[in-house]
Each structure stands twice: as structure tokens, then as C-alpha cells.
Design an enzyme around this catalytic site. Structure first.
Site, short mmCIF file in Angstrom:
data_model
loop_
_atom_site.label_atom_id
_atom_site.label_comp_id
_atom_site.label_asym_id
_atom_site.label_seq_id
_atom_site.Cartn_x
_atom_site.Cartn_y
_atom_site.Cartn_z
N ASP A 104 0.04 -24.57 -0.90
CA ASP A 104 -1.33 -24.54 -0.43
C ASP A 104 -1.56 -25.75 0.45
OD1 ASP A 104 -3.92 -23.62 -0.16
OD2 ASP A 104 -4.25 -23.39 -2.31
N LYS B 20 -11.01 -29.34 -5.74
CA LYS B 20 -12.00 -30.38 -5.44
C LYS B 20 -13.40 -29.92 -5.85
CE LYS B 20 -9.50 -32.66 -1.72
NZ LYS B 20 -9.54 -33.17 -0.34
N GLU B 21 -13.67 -28.63 -5.61
CA GLU B 21 -15.01 -28.11 -5.93
C GLU B 21 -15.26 -28.13 -7.44
OE1 GLU B 21 -14.93 -25.06 -2.09
OE2 GLU B 21 -14.80 -24.25 -4.11
N ASP C 151 -6.54 -24.14 13.28
CA ASP C 151 -5.66 -23.29 12.48
C ASP C 151 -4.60 -22.46 13.19
OD1 ASP C 151 -4.92 -23.23 9.92
OD2 ASP C 151 -6.49 -21.90 9.21
N ASP D 234 12.35 -45.53 35.61
CA ASP D 234 11.66 -44.92 34.47
C ASP D 234 11.80 -45.68 33.16
OD1 ASP D 234 14.44 -44.18 34.24
OD2 ASP D 234 13.78 -42.86 32.63
N ARG E 121 -12.27 -16.91 13.42
CA ARG E 121 -13.55 -16.28 13.12
C ARG E 121 -14.71 -17.22 13.41
NH1 ARG E 121 -13.56 -11.61 9.83
NH2 ARG E 121 -15.81 -11.71 10.13
N HIS F 125 -4.84 -25.96 9.07
CA HIS F 125 -5.36 -25.91 7.70
C HIS F 125 -4.31 -25.50 6.67
CE1 HIS F 125 -9.72 -26.48 8.52
NE2 HIS F 125 -9.32 -26.15 9.74
C1 GDG Z 1 -7.21 -22.52 3.69
C2 GDG Z 1 -5.91 -23.15 3.18
C3 GDG Z 1 -7.20 -25.24 2.70
C4 GDG Z 1 -13.35 -18.45 -3.54
N1 GDG Z 1 -13.82 -17.44 -4.28
C5 GDG Z 1 -15.15 -17.35 -4.01
C6 GDG Z 1 -15.47 -18.34 -3.10
N2 GDG Z 1 -14.35 -19.01 -2.83
C7 GDG Z 1 -14.24 -20.15 -1.92
C8 GDG Z 1 -13.90 -21.42 -2.66
C9 GDG Z 1 -13.27 -22.27 -1.57
C10 GDG Z 1 -12.65 -21.23 -0.65
O1 GDG Z 1 -13.17 -19.98 -1.03
C11 GDG Z 1 -11.13 -21.19 -0.80
O2 GDG Z 1 -10.59 -22.34 -0.21
P1 GDG Z 1 -9.11 -22.87 -0.54
O3 GDG Z 1 -8.95 -24.20 0.09
O4 GDG Z 1 -8.94 -22.90 -1.99
O5 GDG Z 1 -8.08 -21.80 0.08
P2 GDG Z 1 -7.89 -20.94 1.46
O6 GDG Z 1 -8.94 -19.89 1.60
O7 GDG Z 1 -6.51 -20.41 1.39
O8 GDG Z 1 -8.06 -21.97 2.67
C12 GDG Z 1 -6.24 -24.20 2.14
C13 GDG Z 1 -8.38 -24.59 3.37
O9 GDG Z 1 -7.97 -23.60 4.31
C14 GDG Z 1 -9.26 -25.61 4.10
O10 GDG Z 1 -8.53 -26.33 5.04
O11 GDG Z 1 -7.66 -26.05 1.65
O12 GDG Z 1 -5.06 -24.81 1.70
O13 GDG Z 1 -5.03 -22.17 2.65
O14 GDG Z 1 -14.23 -22.98 -0.87
O15 GDG Z 1 -15.07 -21.97 -3.20
N3 GDG Z 1 -16.73 -18.52 -2.65
C15 GDG Z 1 -17.69 -17.65 -3.11
N4 GDG Z 1 -17.41 -16.66 -3.96
C16 GDG Z 1 -16.16 -16.47 -4.45
O16 GDG Z 1 -15.96 -15.55 -5.23
N5 GDG Z 1 -18.95 -17.82 -2.68
#
Ligand code: GDG
Length: 730
Positions: A374, A381-382, A143, A682, A12, A167
Site C-alpha cells: 500500500d 491514520k484515520e 497519480d 561540457d 477523476r 499515490h
Molecule cells: C490510494 C493508495 C494512499 C473506505 N471505505 C469507506 C470510506 N473509505 C475511505 C477511507 C480512506 C479511503 O477510503 C481509502 O484510502 P487508502 O489510503 O486506505 O487507500 P486507497 O484508496 O487505495 O488510496 C493509498 C492513498 O491513495 C492516498 O495517497 O494512501 O496507499 O492506494 O480515506 O476513509 N469512506 C467512506 N465510506 C466507506 O465505506 N465514506
């Protein structure tokens, strides 16, 4: 079309196109990846990806206008039909790769149409990237949707510097091998110069799959593939730390924080935020929370689980079923434990504004992050980054990549729901001081390796991998060098051509047995044409036994050097070195035999002056252990410096130390004085020969790696083509 030095490719784009009331609108997303890419130092860059709207819904002029509008925002669209989106995105990417790479074998579906569409779309992406990148530019591919894109792009432009980052986890070989297209995907990825994973375990899994499925070895984290070195490493993605800290002081966030604080009063808040996905362990989390309420009744009425699940892949059936299961479980727990003024779980199946998510992070007493797998997990982290001067406890699944960097979290195994409930109890009771200590330790790390640092680190390594490639190719035979070689050949009256066999004239085969490795008709024809010319003297110099070489080159007038020089046949008569090797063989053979019977796939090759233990067909990890053990034992048994034990390409070889190809080459040079010498080989045994020959000789190494040779050719095909061309010179 304008060209860019750096191209970023992901499924995307950071901008999506949507149609509202018939009109096209553009929505920018500001995910972590977009931030990381925006912060990369390279200004001259563009992002290639799908704009989020199927092309069947667009007229040609709409496509043109989308392309123009997106390019103004640094994006270049790859248009996909609704069918392609279904088969490539929902299909191969999310119905095959995603479940399997997250160890959900039972949810993995294999369909040939998925795979066809996946290749088709990867090809579209490769073409789009090739269109916009400069000749010597870089492409960073992201990815699991684009695993075959690196080699497709490499085929379009071999000079590009190509990086790939995965990822999600790369599964262990035992899982990965289940994929029907396992080899194609590995080869696809190996088109890159640098392949990055979140944690070293995933890199290790990838390396072991390359070894087991493609027979490729890794040296210091790199794999040699098609004459290139591919670097494999771990780059744990970070977050935009500053953004979370800054968002805390925005009015919208402050307002949300105070609303949440008013609402919860003394109620403890356990928070979970994720995309609704089976990898996130949501049913396990709910069960653990139910156990907390049943086994630790003191928390009833005093704690609430606040669960935000963002809709994701809603077109895929598994996701619809998961949503139903979660909703039923939430109602069941609320029905069983809830009271008139207390609902244990508050569940939102929707995307919340960013400021609200940050406010939730800030106020939550506990973050409950329970994925069963995961790649990294950014939510963990956030949460920590949003805890500026506020306490909080992170409970984190040990199945996430993030666990490596956050050891101060309470680590849990999400399937052990009872222990997760205990972890919640412990977290709820933890002293504020302890909470603050743990948080600040974790913050220190997250502040340093941010998403910006991650992006810069990867790009840096990509550029140095590129530098290494140039260095490696320094000796690659140029067109001019080849012309010079041909000209010298033409002008010379007496020419000596010394050729190694395996790996130089013939690709390696799975067994040392002669039948498989014998020269093809074409190869014999090429050698014969050269040998029939009186001005040429050809010598085949090999570690193979004399009988084999004799049989293979019968009827062609060539000198033969067998067993690395132990046997020589110049002008038709065999001569051998004066070494007694028989008693050595008698002593060592039983040792080798014992290691063969204990190691499935190993075999012994016995020659007059050497014994070879082959392990090309042995499971790699086992082979290394056994080869190491055996070498130690052999050196012990031998107890002499006259006999050497050498490690070669998937072999251990025992032979007299004095015999080497260098002496043989020098002998040939003395016997056949020439005004043109060409020598090709070689491996390390050929280096002796390159060292011994006069510097003006045309020495050629096949493959990459350091060498004393003057020039390098990529593979056997290039070498045989050169010989073919020489034979046709007038
Ligand atoms: C893939 C990999 C890897 C979630 N709910 C809301 C919202 N979020 C945001 C979070 C976070 C993101 O979505 C989710 O990131 P994750 O890393 O937890 O998981 P995946 O989407 O599965 O991501 C993962 C990542 O890629 C990066 O390499 O860490 O392992 O699976 O940023 O904050 N954001 C908003 N509203 C929500 O309701 N605005």
C-alpha cells in the site's frame, strides 16, 4: 477561455456527473485529496480531470453545459469515450500499472491497445491543462494514470512549473523493468520539475530505475534531464485531522456510536475498512482471523471482525474474482465457527456514510490493516485520529507507507498469518494505559503533518524548484546574447574557436571506443566550413588520444589538443609534455585490470599520458563501490602528488596533475592573437579553460550545472547548430 495560475490534474474530478432518469446530476466527493487541494493557498486554481461519464452518452450541448457547470465549481472536464475509459483506465492504469506497481506480477496484463489509449488520454489531459494554465503557471499532476502527462505538457509549454505526485508505491527496479514501456514512462515523468512519493524507499526505487534504464545520475536527490534539474523527494500524505475530530461530535456520528455500542455489548470489535482490492491483503486477513479462532479458542463468542469493503473497479475481472473468494471465505468461517447467537465476521460490501465510518473507528477495539502493498494507507491514520479519549490498538502491515510514521502500531507481515493472529491476541489483551500511550504518540505526529501541510509542503518545494530552474537558466544564452556573439564574430578579422569534443560536439556513447564516437558527416562539414575561412582558427581540445583526433579531423585544418593538453598539434606538428608517465602506467595498469575482471562491463582506456577506467556499462551500485575501492587503492599505490586520480562522467582517470585544458587554452590564445574568442565545453575539465581565457571571450557550457562560462546551451544539438550558423555568416 479564462487562465489559472495553478492547475491540479487527476484522473477523476472531485465532482462527478451522473445521469439519473435522463437528467444530468452533479455529485461532489470530499476525499482527502480534494480537501488538500482546497486548502492550498493559491486561490486562482482549477482542477482538470474526467467527470465520470463517458462522452459517447453526451450530446454536444450537454458537454457544453457540463463544462460550464463544472467550471463554476473550479473544475475543467476532460471528456473520454467509453472505449478510452476501458483501455486507459481499466486497461493500462488498472490492469497493467496498478498490479505491477503493487508487486502482483501474475495479475499484470500487457496489451498494446492499453498503451496506445494511455498515451492518447495523457495527451488529452496535457492539452486540457495547457489550455487553462497561465503561461508561467504551475500544474500539479496526480497519480499513476498520468505518468506521461508531465513531458507531454512540457512539450506544449516549457516554462510551466510541473509537479507530479505518485499515490501508489514505485516498485523496485527488478519489478519495474518488466514493463515494456518502462523507459517511456520514466521519460514521461521526468518532464516534471518535482516528483513526489509517499516514502523515501519509493523515491529510491525511482532513482535507481532512472540510473539503470536511462543512465541518469542523481545528485543530492535531483536528476539532470534534458538540461533541467528534476527534484525527487518524499512527502508522506496526511489526513484532515480536524475533520475526524470534529465529526466525532456531530449528532449523526454520536447516534451511530451509541447504536454500535448497544449492539456489540461486551463483544470485542476488530475493524477493517478498505476498497475491495487485492493489494489490501483481505484473504490473508481472513485466514489470520480464522487462526485466531482456532488457536485462541478463548476468543470464540467474544470477538467479531467487522469488515467494510468498498466496491471498487467492479468492471475488472480480477476484482470480481476477488470478491467471490472473499465472500466464500467469510461464509466458510462463519459456518465453521459461528453459533446461533454469534457470527464471527460481519461483512459489508458497500460504501458507508462518512459519519458511520468515523463511528466505527471510534468504537473498534482493534483496527486490522493488512495490505500486502500500500502506497500509504489512510485508514490506519484515520483510525488513530478518530480515537479522541478512547483506547484502541492499530495492527499495521509493514508493507504500507504509513508504517514509517506509525511505529507505535503493532507491525505485522500480512503473509505470516499465524503471527497476525498472535498480534490480534496481543492487541485484544493490551492494557488500556498502553493503548492510550501509543495512540497519543501517533496522534501528535498526525496532527502536525496533516493533508493540508502535505499539500502546502509539496507546493512550496515546487515553487522553489521553479526558482532553482530560473537560477539555473540565468546563464542560458538568450536571443540577444546570441545576436551579440554573431555580430562580434562577423566584425572580427581574427577569430579563435576552441572546442571540446565529447559532450560538446558529440553526444556520449556507451563505450570510449573511437568508432562509435567519430564525428558525423554533418559535424565534419560544419567544422571544415569554419576552418576553411582564413579568418578563423579552430582548435579541438579533448581528453581523447592524439591518434583518434588525428583520424577524425584528417583533411580539416584545425589545431588539435589531445589528452587534455599532453599532446598538442599546432600547424601540423605534434609536441608533447615532458613527463615520464610510462613507469606510472606499468605500476597502475595491473590494478585497473584486476578491477576490470571483477566488474562486468568495465573497460580500460590507455593513452600516452593517462589511464582511464570506464564504468558506463556497469550496474550503477556496483560501479560506485568498485570505483571508490579502486580510487583508494590507486592513491595508495601511487604515493605521489604529481599524479592525480580524478572522477569524471562514469570514469576514473589517472593523469599528471600539471596537464589541463586551461594551460592549453592560454597557449592557443598567445599563439593565435584574435579579436574574437569562442570556447565551448561540457565538463569540469573545460572549466579550467573558461577560467584561463580573457573575460570578454564567449565561453559556453553545454548542459546545466554551475559554471564559469558566460553562457549555457542545453545540448550538443544547440552547440552544433550555433557553429553551423556561424560558418554561414558572411
Ligand atoms: C490510494 C493508495 C494512499 C473506505 N471505505 C469507506 C470510506 N473509505 C475511505 C477511507 C480512506 C479511503 O477510503 C481509502 O484510502 P487508502 O489510503 O486506505 O487507500 P486507497 O484508496 O487505495 O488510496 C493509498 C492513498 O491513495 C492516498 O495517497 O494512501 O496507499 O492506494 O480515506 O476513509 N469512506 C467512506 N465510506 C466507506 O465505506 N465514506
Amino acid at each position: 477561455m479564462s487562465k489559472y495560475k495553478l492547475v491540479i490534474a487527476s484522473n477523476r474530478l472531485p465532482v462527478s456527473v451522473v445521469r439519473r432518469d435522463g437528467k444530468l446530476e452533479y455529485e461532489a466527493s470530499s476525499g482527502g485529496l480534494a480537501t488538500a487541494m482546497a486548502s492550498l493557498e493559491q486561490d486562482d486554481k482549477i482542477w482538470v480531470g474526467w467527470p465520470g461519464i463517458p462522452s459517447d452518452d453526451l450530446t454536444d450541448s450537454e458537454k457544453d453545459s457540463i463544462t460550464q457547470k463544472l467550471m463554476e465549481q473550479g473544475c475543467y472536464p476532460v471528456f473520454l469515450t467509453a472505449e478510452q475509459v476501458e483501455l486507459f483506465y481499466e486497461g493500462f492504469s488498472n490492469d497493467t500499472l496498478w498490479p505491477l506497481f503493487h508487486y502482483f506480477q501474475s495479475l499484470t496484463h500487457h496489451r498494446n491497445e492499453y498503451w496506445d489509449a494511455y498515451q492518447e488520454v495523457n495527451d488529452l489531459f496535457a492539452r486540457a491543462a495547457a489550455e487553462v494554465v497561465t503561461e508561467d503557471g504551475s500544474v500539479w499532476i496526480h497519480d499513476y494514470h498520468l505518468l506521461t502527462m508531465p513531458s507531454m505538457l512540457r512539450a506544449l509549454n516549457s516554462d510551466l512549473s510541473i509537479g507530479f505526485f505518485l499515490h501508489i508505491p514505485f516498485p523496485s527496479f527488478e519489478i519495474y523493468r518488466l514493463l515494456p514501456q518502462r523507459k517511456e514512462l520514466l521519460k514521461g515523468l521526468l518532464g516534471a520539475d518535482l516528483i513526489g512519493f509517499h516514502v523515501y524507499d519509493y523515491a529510491r526505487h525511482f532513482l535507481s530505475s532512472c540510473l539503470r534504464l536511462l543512465g541518469l545520475n542523481s545528485y543530492q536527490g535531483s536528476i539532470e534531464y534534458e538540461g533541467r534539474m528534476v527534484k525527487i523527494d518524499a512527502y508522506p500524505i496526511g489526513i484532515d485531522y480536524k475533520k475526524f475530530r470534529d465529526t466525532l461530535s456531530l449528532p449523526a456520528t454520536k447516534k451511530a456510536i451509541s447504536a454500535l455500542s448497544d449492539m456489540r455489548k461486551d463483544m470485542k470489535l476488530i475493524l477493517s475498512v478498505d476498497r475491495l482490492d487485492y493489494s489490501k491483503g483481505i484473504p490473508e486477513r481472513l485466514e489470520a482471523f480464522r487462526i485466531l479462532l482456532s488457536d485462541f479458542p478463548e476468543w470464540r463468542g467474544k470477538v467479531r471482525l467487522q469488515m467494510v469493503a468498498v466496491p471498487s473497479r467492479t468492471e475488472v475481472r480480477t476484482y470480481q474474482e476477488l470478491r467471490d473468494t472473499i465472500e466464500q471465505t467469510v461464509s466458510r468461517i462463519n459456518g465453521e465457527y459461528g453459533t446461533v447467537d454469534w457470527a464471527p465476521i460481519s461483512y459489508q460490501f458497500q460504501n458507508r456514510p462518512f459519519e458511520e465510518v468515523v463511528a466505527l473507528y471510534a468504537v473498534a477495539d482493534v483496527a486490522l490493516v493488512t495490505p500486502v502493498r500500500d502506497g500509504m494507507n489512510l485508514v490506519a491514520k484515520e483510525y488513530i485520529a478518530s480515537k479522541q479519549n478512547r483506547p484502541g490498538v492499530l495492527i499495521l502491515s509493514e508493507m504500507t507507507g504509513a508504517m514509517d510514521e506509525l511505529p507505535e502500531a503493532i507491525s505485522i507481515n500480512p503473509s505470516n498469518t499465524r503471527s497476525v493472529a498472535e498480534a490480534m491476541h496481543r492487541a485484544l489483551k493490551m492494557s488500556k494505559r498502553e493503548q492510550m500511550r501509543r495512540i497519543s504518540d501517533m496522534q501528535r505526529r498526525l496532527k502536525t503533518y496533516t493533508v493540508q501541510a502535505w499539500g502546502a509542503d509539496f507546493m512550496n518545494d515546487l515553487l522553489s524548484a521553479d526558482g532553482a530552474r530560473e537560477h539555473q537558466h540565468r546563464k542560458r544564452m538568450t536571443d540577444e546574447a546570441r545576436e551579440e556573439l554573431e555580430a562580434s564574430f562577423r566584425e572580427a578579422d581574427r577569430r579563435l574557436i576552441i572546442l571540446d569534443y565529447d559532450g560538446t560536439l558529440k553526444d556520449f556513447v556507451s563505450s570510449p571506443r573511437a568508432l562509435l564516437a567519430k564525428p558525423s558527416i554533418r559535424l565534419r562539414r560544419i567544422i571544415k566550413r569554419l576552418a576553411d575561412d582564413d579568418r578563423n582558427h579552430i582548435a579541438i581540445i579533448s581528453g581523447r588520444p592524439k591518434k583518434t583526433l588525428e583520424r577524425w579531423f584528417r583533411g580539416i585544418s584545425v589545431s588539435l589538443v589531445a589528452e587534455h593538453g599532453a599532446w598538442t598539434r599546432y600547424d601540423g606538428k605534434w609536441t608533447r609534455v615532458d613527463v615520464d608517465f610510462k613507469h606510472i602506467k606499468k605500476k597502475l595498469r595491473p590494478v585497473l585490470e584486476r578491477y576490470v575482471s571483477r566488474t562486468a562491463g568495465a573497460e580500460i582506456e590507455e593513452k600516452d599520458y593517462s589511464l582511464v577506467w570506464h564504468y558506463r556499462n556497469v550496474a550503477p551500485e556496483l560501479a560506485y563501490v568498485r570505483a571508490g575501492e579502486m580510487k583508494r587503492e590507486l592513491i595508495d599505490v601511487l604515493n605521489t602528488d604529481d599524479i592525480g586520480v580524478y572522477s569524471g562522467d562514469k570514469i576514473v582517470e589517472i593523469k599528471p596533475v600539471g596537464i589541463n585544458k586551461g594551460d592549453a587554452a592560454a597557449e592557443l590564445e598567445a599563439l593565435y592573437p584574435s579579436d574574437f574568442i569562442l570556447a565551448a565545453g561540457d565538463d569540469y575539465t573545460d572549466e579550467d579553460m573558461f577560467r584561463e581565457l580573457p573575460t570578454e571571450s564567449f565561453t559556453i557550457k553545454i548542459g546545466s550545472g554551475n559554471t564559469k562560462a558566460r553562457a549555457q546551451l542545453s545540448d550538443v544539438q544547440e552547440m552544433t547548430q550555433l557553429l553551423d550558423d556561424l560558418g554561414k555568416q558572411k
